[in-house]
Scaffold this motif. Structure first.
Motif, PDB file in Angstrom:
ATOM      1  N   ALA A 199     -36.500  15.174 -16.683  1.00 59.30           N
ATOM      2  CA  ALA A 199     -35.829  14.604 -17.855  1.00 59.30           C
ATOM      3  C   ALA A 199     -36.400  15.187 -19.141  1.00 59.30           C
ATOM      4  CB  ALA A 199     -35.962  13.083 -17.847  1.00 59.30           C
ATOM      5  N   ALA A 200     -37.697  15.464 -19.152  1.00 63.63           N
ATOM      6  CA  ALA A 200     -38.349  16.008 -20.350  1.00 63.63           C
ATOM      7  C   ALA A 200     -37.977  17.458 -20.604  1.00 63.63           C
ATOM      8  CB  ALA A 200     -39.863  15.879 -20.225  1.00 63.63           C
ATOM      9  N   THR A 201     -37.468  18.165 -19.605  1.00 65.89           N
ATOM     10  CA  THR A 201     -37.122  19.574 -19.820  1.00 65.89           C
ATOM     11  C   THR A 201     -35.978  19.746 -20.809  1.00 65.89           C
ATOM     12  OG1 THR A 201     -35.582  19.681 -17.923  1.00 65.89           O
ATOM     13  CG2 THR A 201     -37.917  20.215 -17.498  1.00 65.89           C
ATOM     14  N   VAL A 202     -35.263  18.668 -21.151  1.00 69.24           N
ATOM     15  CA  VAL A 202     -34.180  18.800 -22.140  1.00 69.24           C
ATOM     16  C   VAL A 202     -34.743  19.138 -23.516  1.00 69.24           C
ATOM     17  CG1 VAL A 202     -32.678  17.211 -20.884  1.00 69.24           C
ATOM     18  CG2 VAL A 202     -34.107  16.335 -22.757  1.00 69.24           C
ATOM     19  N   LEU A 203     -36.042  18.942 -23.711  1.00 75.67           N
ATOM     20  CA  LEU A 203     -36.673  19.274 -24.991  1.00 75.67           C
ATOM     21  C   LEU A 203     -36.996  20.761 -25.103  1.00 75.67           C
ATOM     22  CD1 LEU A 203     -39.262  16.347 -25.195  1.00 75.67           C
ATOM     23  CD2 LEU A 203     -37.000  16.436 -26.274  1.00 75.67           C
ATOM     24  N   CYS A 204     -36.894  21.490 -24.003  1.00 73.04           N
ATOM     25  CA  CYS A 204     -37.444  22.853 -23.933  1.00 73.04           C
ATOM     26  C   CYS A 204     -36.355  23.900 -23.730  1.00 73.04           C
ATOM     27  CB  CYS A 204     -38.450  22.950 -22.793  1.00 73.04           C
ATOM     28  SG  CYS A 204     -39.786  21.734 -22.868  1.00 73.04           S
ATOM     29  N   LYS A 205     -36.683  25.118 -24.128  1.00 74.38           N
ATOM     30  CA  LYS A 205     -35.804  26.257 -23.869  1.00 74.38           C
ATOM     31  C   LYS A 205     -35.863  26.684 -22.409  1.00 74.38           C
ATOM     32  CE  LYS A 205     -34.169  27.523 -28.012  1.00 74.38           C
ATOM     33  NZ  LYS A 205     -32.730  27.682 -28.314  1.00 74.38           N
ATOM     34  N   GLY A 218     -34.410   9.166 -23.898  1.00 74.31           N
ATOM     35  CA  GLY A 218     -35.359   9.517 -24.949  1.00 74.31           C
ATOM     36  C   GLY A 218     -35.271  10.970 -25.371  1.00 74.31           C
ATOM     37  N   GLY A 219     -35.196  11.872 -24.415  1.00 74.88           N
ATOM     38  CA  GLY A 219     -35.152  13.293 -24.724  1.00 74.88           C
ATOM     39  C   GLY A 219     -33.875  13.702 -25.434  1.00 74.88           C
ATOM     40  N   MET A 220     -32.728  13.168 -24.978  1.00 71.22           N
ATOM     41  CA  MET A 220     -31.468  13.545 -25.608  1.00 71.22           C
ATOM     42  C   MET A 220     -31.335  12.945 -27.004  1.00 71.22           C
ATOM     43  SD  MET A 220     -30.034  15.728 -23.726  1.00 71.22           S
ATOM     44  CE  MET A 220     -28.378  15.802 -24.410  1.00 71.22           C
ATOM     45  N   LEU A 221     -31.882  11.753 -27.218  1.00 76.24           N
ATOM     46  CA  LEU A 221     -31.890  11.194 -28.568  1.00 76.24           C
ATOM     47  C   LEU A 221     -32.733  12.052 -29.504  1.00 76.24           C
ATOM     48  CD1 LEU A 221     -32.131   7.285 -28.371  1.00 76.24           C
ATOM     49  CD2 LEU A 221     -30.360   8.667 -29.472  1.00 76.24           C
ATOM     50  N   ALA A 222     -33.899  12.495 -29.007  1.00 72.12           N
ATOM     51  CA  ALA A 222     -34.773  13.328 -29.838  1.00 72.12           C
ATOM     52  C   ALA A 222     -34.121  14.677 -30.161  1.00 72.12           C
ATOM     53  CB  ALA A 222     -36.108  13.541 -29.136  1.00 72.12           C
ATOM     54  N   ARG A 223     -33.457  15.288 -29.173  1.00 68.91           N
ATOM     55  CA  ARG A 223     -32.901  16.631 -29.375  1.00 68.91           C
ATOM     56  C   ARG A 223     -31.559  16.605 -30.084  1.00 68.91           C
ATOM     57  NH1 ARG A 223     -29.931  20.843 -27.030  1.00 68.91           N
ATOM     58  NH2 ARG A 223     -29.250  19.762 -25.150  1.00 68.91           N
ATOM     59  N   CYS A 224     -30.688  15.638 -29.725  1.00 66.34           N
ATOM     60  CA  CYS A 224     -29.314  15.647 -30.231  1.00 66.34           C
ATOM     61  C   CYS A 224     -29.013  14.549 -31.240  1.00 66.34           C
ATOM     62  CB  CYS A 224     -28.342  15.508 -29.058  1.00 66.34           C
ATOM     63  SG  CYS A 224     -28.376  16.898 -27.906  1.00 66.34           S
ATOM     64  N   GLY A 225     -29.805  13.490 -31.220  1.00 63.65           N
ATOM     65  CA  GLY A 225     -29.541  12.386 -32.136  1.00 63.65           C
ATOM     66  C   GLY A 225     -28.474  11.429 -31.671  1.00 63.65           C
ATOM     67  N   GLY A 276     -30.177  10.335 -38.860  1.00 59.89           N
ATOM     68  CA  GLY A 276     -31.307  10.969 -39.530  1.00 59.89           C
ATOM     69  C   GLY A 276     -32.410  11.399 -38.595  1.00 59.89           C
ATOM     70  N   GLY A 277     -32.228  11.193 -37.289  1.00 58.56           N
ATOM     71  CA  GLY A 277     -33.241  11.589 -36.314  1.00 58.56           C
ATOM     72  C   GLY A 277     -34.229  10.472 -36.022  1.00 58.56           C
ATOM     73  N   LEU A 278     -34.887  10.556 -34.894  1.00 53.50           N
ATOM     74  CA  LEU A 278     -35.945   9.596 -34.569  1.00 53.50           C
ATOM     75  C   LEU A 278     -37.117   9.810 -35.519  1.00 53.50           C
ATOM     76  CD1 LEU A 278     -35.998   9.770 -30.647  1.00 53.50           C
ATOM     77  CD2 LEU A 278     -34.936   8.000 -32.066  1.00 53.50           C
ATOM     78  N   HIS A 279     -37.905   8.752 -35.722  1.00 55.98           N
ATOM     79  CA  HIS A 279     -39.094   8.867 -36.568  1.00 55.98           C
ATOM     80  C   HIS A 279     -40.305   8.319 -35.822  1.00 55.98           C
ATOM     81  CE1 HIS A 279     -38.902   4.524 -37.260  1.00 55.98           C
ATOM     82  NE2 HIS A 279     -37.633   4.670 -37.654  1.00 55.98           N
ATOM     83  N   LEU A 289     -40.664   6.765 -23.874  1.00 56.03           N
ATOM     84  CA  LEU A 289     -41.306   6.884 -25.177  1.00 56.03           C
ATOM     85  C   LEU A 289     -42.032   8.209 -25.331  1.00 56.03           C
ATOM     86  CD1 LEU A 289     -42.859   3.386 -26.019  1.00 56.03           C
ATOM     87  CD2 LEU A 289     -41.363   4.752 -27.483  1.00 56.03           C
ATOM     88  N   LEU A 290     -42.775   8.603 -24.299  1.00 57.25           N
ATOM     89  CA  LEU A 290     -43.506   9.873 -24.355  1.00 57.25           C
ATOM     90  C   LEU A 290     -42.556  11.046 -24.585  1.00 57.25           C
ATOM     91  CD1 LEU A 290     -46.182   9.494 -21.526  1.00 57.25           C
ATOM     92  CD2 LEU A 290     -46.657  10.143 -23.896  1.00 57.25           C
ATOM     93  N   ILE A 291     -41.452  11.057 -23.853  1.00 56.30           N
ATOM     94  CA  ILE A 291     -40.500  12.158 -23.974  1.00 56.30           C
ATOM     95  C   ILE A 291     -39.872  12.164 -25.361  1.00 56.30           C
ATOM     96  CG2 ILE A 291     -38.351  13.125 -23.065  1.00 56.30           C
ATOM     97  CD1 ILE A 291     -39.169  11.853 -20.324  1.00 56.30           C
ATOM     98  N   ALA A 292     -39.434  10.983 -25.811  1.00 62.07           N
ATOM     99  CA  ALA A 292     -38.826  10.905 -27.142  1.00 62.07           C
ATOM    100  C   ALA A 292     -39.818  11.314 -28.223  1.00 62.07           C
ATOM    101  CB  ALA A 292     -38.323   9.480 -27.393  1.00 62.07           C
ATOM    102  N   ALA A 293     -41.064  10.834 -28.125  1.00 60.67           N
ATOM    103  CA  ALA A 293     -42.072  11.144 -29.146  1.00 60.67           C
ATOM    104  C   ALA A 293     -42.445  12.615 -29.140  1.00 60.67           C
ATOM    105  CB  ALA A 293     -43.312  10.279 -28.912  1.00 60.67           C
ATOM    106  N   ALA A 294     -42.484  13.230 -27.947  1.00 60.42           N
ATOM    107  CA  ALA A 294     -42.832  14.655 -27.862  1.00 60.42           C
ATOM    108  C   ALA A 294     -41.791  15.530 -28.547  1.00 60.42           C
ATOM    109  CB  ALA A 294     -42.996  15.069 -26.403  1.00 60.42           C
ATOM    110  N   GLY A 295     -40.532  15.061 -28.605  1.00 61.28           N
ATOM    111  CA  GLY A 295     -39.469  15.827 -29.252  1.00 61.28           C
ATOM    112  C   GLY A 295     -39.191  15.406 -30.678  1.00 61.28           C
TER     113      GLY A 295
END
Length: 416
Positions: free
Chosen positions: A30-36, A98-105, A149-152, A169-175
């Motif tokens: 799931a966390a790989t969505v943050l990465c290329k 979490g990851g998709m919210l961080a990357r895409c909003g 406006g993105g996660l904060h 939370l970890l995934i969202a915070a990392a992105g």
């Protein structure tokens, strides 16, 4: 529909190497969505992993498997929602939130599926992400999630050390390019493995006193090569299989991750030798009741082993009591074990098991760990057993039948 035919009575003996941990690889995927680009080594071939790969492909990632290695590369920059059929296929699908919210909003999805273990609300996930700026509305069976406006960054207090909420939370915070503090985080080995992956990808994560985590995320993580840790639940399952059949086994896994289950096995009369990356067990002539077993967050006794160790207790001499504090209604396996002659009394979140002779029966898997539990009980029972709905077992155990056959079990796959 696939099933099992098991003839009980054979002692299981041999050596097993635990596969990569299911409960580690799913949040990492799931966390790989943050990465290329990411390469995940020691990835087990499980149906839940296949579901995660389908979700990633739908979200615009190329996923390739070569033996136990997955290569994941982003091919499309757009954002998509997760289809309901994939969300409902497994519980861990919620970790893509979490990851998709961080990357895409934004992302729209439905509540996750998976094993029915009683109440497993995702409220902790949602309330934690709301503290990071997520706006989540529930419309029937649909969750519409946005981050205007993105996660904060935030200081998020978890009221309970929830593994899934900690992972989301970890995934969202990392992105998120801000500082987030997670107070009261879970500390399971699989959480530590997710942290190691995110750190290797470029996120800054610091352990703080009292079980807190400080995360400094980044807008874009480059990715990394990561090896998944061995599956402690799978390792303990094969140790239990040898114990319930009076056998001997060596399992290659980390004994430090299994301190509580190994203590219970010793109380039941098993001789255990622990080395750096291996555990050897010799079963007694007759298992003894374990006394009290209470499921707790790590490093306590894992809820995922409750059903499996209850199967052990049904074949032991004397009494064992189980107190389920994580999922208080996780007793679906009890009725199946009773079909074999098990003496089990359940009252609320407590169960009392008195050892009794087991006989073969027609059984079904009600969930992942319950399925493994009834299969182990059938290995120790007198006579023949059939087990249906083994798709549950295939969600969490790679090569389950071949491994047991290699150890000496008389077990075959059937079509029912």
């Amino acid at each position: 529909m696939r099933g099992l035919h098991i003839v009980g009575g054979n002692q299981l003996t041999g050596t097993v190497t635990a596969h990569g941990a299911k409960n580690a690889v799913l949040p990492i995927l799931a966390a790989t969505v943050l990465c290329k680009h990411s390469t995940i080594v020691n990835c087990p071939d499980l149906s839940d992993v296949a579901v995660s790969c389908h979700i990633l492909q739908h979200l615009g990632y190329r996923v390739q498997r070569q033996q136990s290695t997955l290569t994941i590369a982003r091919e499309e920059e757009g954002c998509r929602d997760v289809p309901p059929e994939w969300m409902r296929a497994m519980r861990s699908s919620i970790l893509f939130l979490g990851g998709m919210l961080a990357r895409c909003g934004r992302i729209t999805l439905c509540p996750p599926g998976g094993c029915a273990l009683g109440g497993r609300p995702i409220d902790l996930h949602l309330s934690a992400l709301r503290q990071m700026g997520a706006v989540i509305t529930e419309e029937g069976d649909t969750l519409r999630c946005t981050a205007p406006g993105g996660l904060h960054g935030a200081a998020v207090q978890l009221p309970y050390p929830s593994v899934g909420a900690t992972e989301n939370l970890l995934i969202a915070a990392a992105g998120t390019p801000a500082e987030t503090k997670i107070i009261g985080a879970a500390a399971e080995p699989e959480i530590i493995d997710l942290i190691a992956y995110l750190q290797s990808c470029g996120a800054f994560i610091e352990y703080q006193p009292g079980g807190n985590l400080l995360v400094q995320g980044r807008r874009e993580l480059p990715g990394c090569l990561h090896r998944v840790l061995p599956d402690r639940i799978e390792a303990a399952t094969y140790l239990a299989a040898a114990a319930i059949t009076g056998g001997k086994i060596t399992v290659h896994a980390n004994p430090a991750h299994l301190a509580a289950p190994l203590a219970v096995l010793r109380r039941m009369g098993c001789s255990i030798t622990a080395e750096e990356n291996a555990i050897s067990l010799a079963a007694p002539e007759r298992l003894q009741g374990a006394g009290s077993v209470v499921t707790l967050p790590y490093p306590g006794f894992p809820t995922d082993l409750q059903a499996i160790f209850m199967a052990l207790a049904t074949a032991a001499e004397g009494y064992t009591t189980f107190t389920e504090t994580v999922f208080p209604r996780r007793w679906a396996h009890v009725e199946e074990l009773r079909r074999m002659g098990a003496d089990i009394t359940v009252a609320g979140s407590h169960a009392v098991v008195r050892g009794a002779p087991l006989s073969g029966a027609a059984l079904t898997c009600t969930d992942l760990r319950a399925g493994a539990a009834v299969a182990l009980a059938a290995l120790a029972a007198e006579g023949e057993s059939t087990v249906t709905a083994i798709s549950h077992i295939e969600r969490g155990y790679a090569d389950f039948v071949p491994t047991l056959r290699t150890l000496g079990a008389e077990i075959t796959l059937t079509e029912v």
